[in-house]
Design an enzyme around this catalytic site. Sequence first.
Site, PDB file in Angstrom:
ATOM      1  CB  CYS A 133      -1.027   0.135   1.181  1.00  0.00           C
ATOM      2  SG  CYS A 133      -1.709   1.691   1.252  1.00  0.00           S
ATOM      3  CB  ILE A 196       1.480  -3.709 -10.314  1.00  0.00           C
ATOM      4  CG1 ILE A 196       0.638  -2.902 -11.236  1.00  0.00           C
ATOM      5  CG2 ILE A 196       2.580  -4.481 -10.753  1.00  0.00           C
ATOM      6  CD1 ILE A 196       1.358  -1.876 -11.902  1.00  0.00           C
ATOM      7  CG  ASN A 197      -0.919  -1.723  -4.213  1.00  0.00           C
ATOM      8  OD1 ASN A 197      -1.742  -0.800  -4.389  1.00  0.00           O
ATOM      9  ND2 ASN A 197      -0.994  -2.573  -2.935  1.00  0.00           N
ATOM     10  N   GLY A 254      -4.290  -4.260 -13.081  1.00  0.00           N
ATOM     11  CA  GLY A 254      -3.735  -2.941 -13.377  1.00  0.00           C
ATOM     12  C   GLY A 254      -4.498  -2.304 -14.671  1.00  0.00           C
TER      13      GLY A 254
HETATM   14  O1  DOR Z   1      -3.665   2.227  -3.903  1.00  0.00           O
HETATM   15  C1  DOR Z   1      -3.974   1.781  -2.906  1.00  0.00           C
HETATM   16  N1  DOR Z   1      -4.831   2.242  -2.032  1.00  0.00           N
HETATM   17  N2  DOR Z   1      -3.673   0.520  -2.464  1.00  0.00           N
HETATM   18  C2  DOR Z   1      -3.481  -0.171  -1.428  1.00  0.00           C
HETATM   19  O2  DOR Z   1      -2.995  -1.175  -1.186  1.00  0.00           O
HETATM   20  C3  DOR Z   1      -4.339   0.615  -0.220  1.00  0.00           C
HETATM   21  C4  DOR Z   1      -5.289   1.544  -0.707  1.00  0.00           C
HETATM   22  C5  DOR Z   1      -5.433   2.623   0.336  1.00  0.00           C
HETATM   23  O3  DOR Z   1      -6.301   1.982   1.326  1.00  0.00           O
HETATM   24  O4  DOR Z   1      -4.962   3.571   0.620  1.00  0.00           O
END
Ligand code: DOR
Length: 316
Positions: A133, A196-197, A254
């Site tokens: 995150c 991916i994140n 993604g």
């Molecule tokens: O972009 C994201 N936002 N990725 C994450 O893993 C968590 C989320 C958040 O809650 O901020």
Amino acid sequence: VDMAVDLGGGHRLPNPLMTASGCAANGRELHRFFDVADLGAFVTKSVMADPRSGRGTPRMAETPSGMLNSIGLQGPGIAAFVDDDLPWLHSVGARVLPSIAGGSSTEYAHVAATLRASRAFDAVIGVEVNISCPNVANRGLVFACDPMASAKVVALVREQLPRNIPVFAKLSPDVTDITAIAAACVKAGADGLTMINTLLGMSIDTDRMQPHLGGVTGGLSGPGIRPVAVRAVWQVRQAMFEGRIPTVPIIGVGGVRTGRDALELVAAGASAIQVGTAVFNDPSAPVRVLAELTELLGERGYARFTDAVGAAHGRG
Ligand code: DOR
């Protein structure tokens, strides 16, 4: 076309389409648009040990290439998740891939152990470990950029769960060499990888001359990161073909909006596909993408979805 896929643990998924963590909460909202049990699996918003309110608002901004979010892992905490959200998903027959997060490796382990002990655990077909995150104090990258820290979290979570529950590590694109992180996770016991994140980004309101987001920086999702996801999946699958990483299933995520987008990730090496940001414009996007992907595979003469996985590597 036979769309079934097994991502480990002997759980046969009827198809490879999933929600992406965070974009569909814990299922009730999307269930008004389609039956969430029609998905291969439902991936929940990352859950942590305690309830969290997340970062200050505004927490979402649109950009020409996609969406920025700085949610900061808002959520009900694992106790409420196992008492309420997971039993509901179980009651509608969904196959669930809970996403878990933590501020320390012991928090991840606690969340995994609480899941395992829960009454609706039968609905769980795997666990996605969110080590990436971008919206927490340390940018989450304290885990995702460091092979040792990633490995420690994965190994501790793996220990808490029965063998028939595959553990997927969710990786960040914000690293110099994603194959090094992937290798560390698999060696530590990850049974699969999700890539991916979101990509760390920022946008500025030029009327107010201030960042748009309360959290200042945010994670970019949507069309702009799709080539980044394709690249990450391709690089890690290539490293598996070359024997530098043991071969495990990859879940691609993604910027997927269409069946063609999904097919690109499949050709790069993804055995399952998650749809996230696209649901904000089209809540039924995951099931629409499944129908489109099935048709494209048929047109290309594939009898089975799994035959197309990694086809762009030219090895089969
Ligand atoms: O972009 C994201 N936002 N990725 C994450 O893993 C968590 C989320 C958040 O809650 O901020």
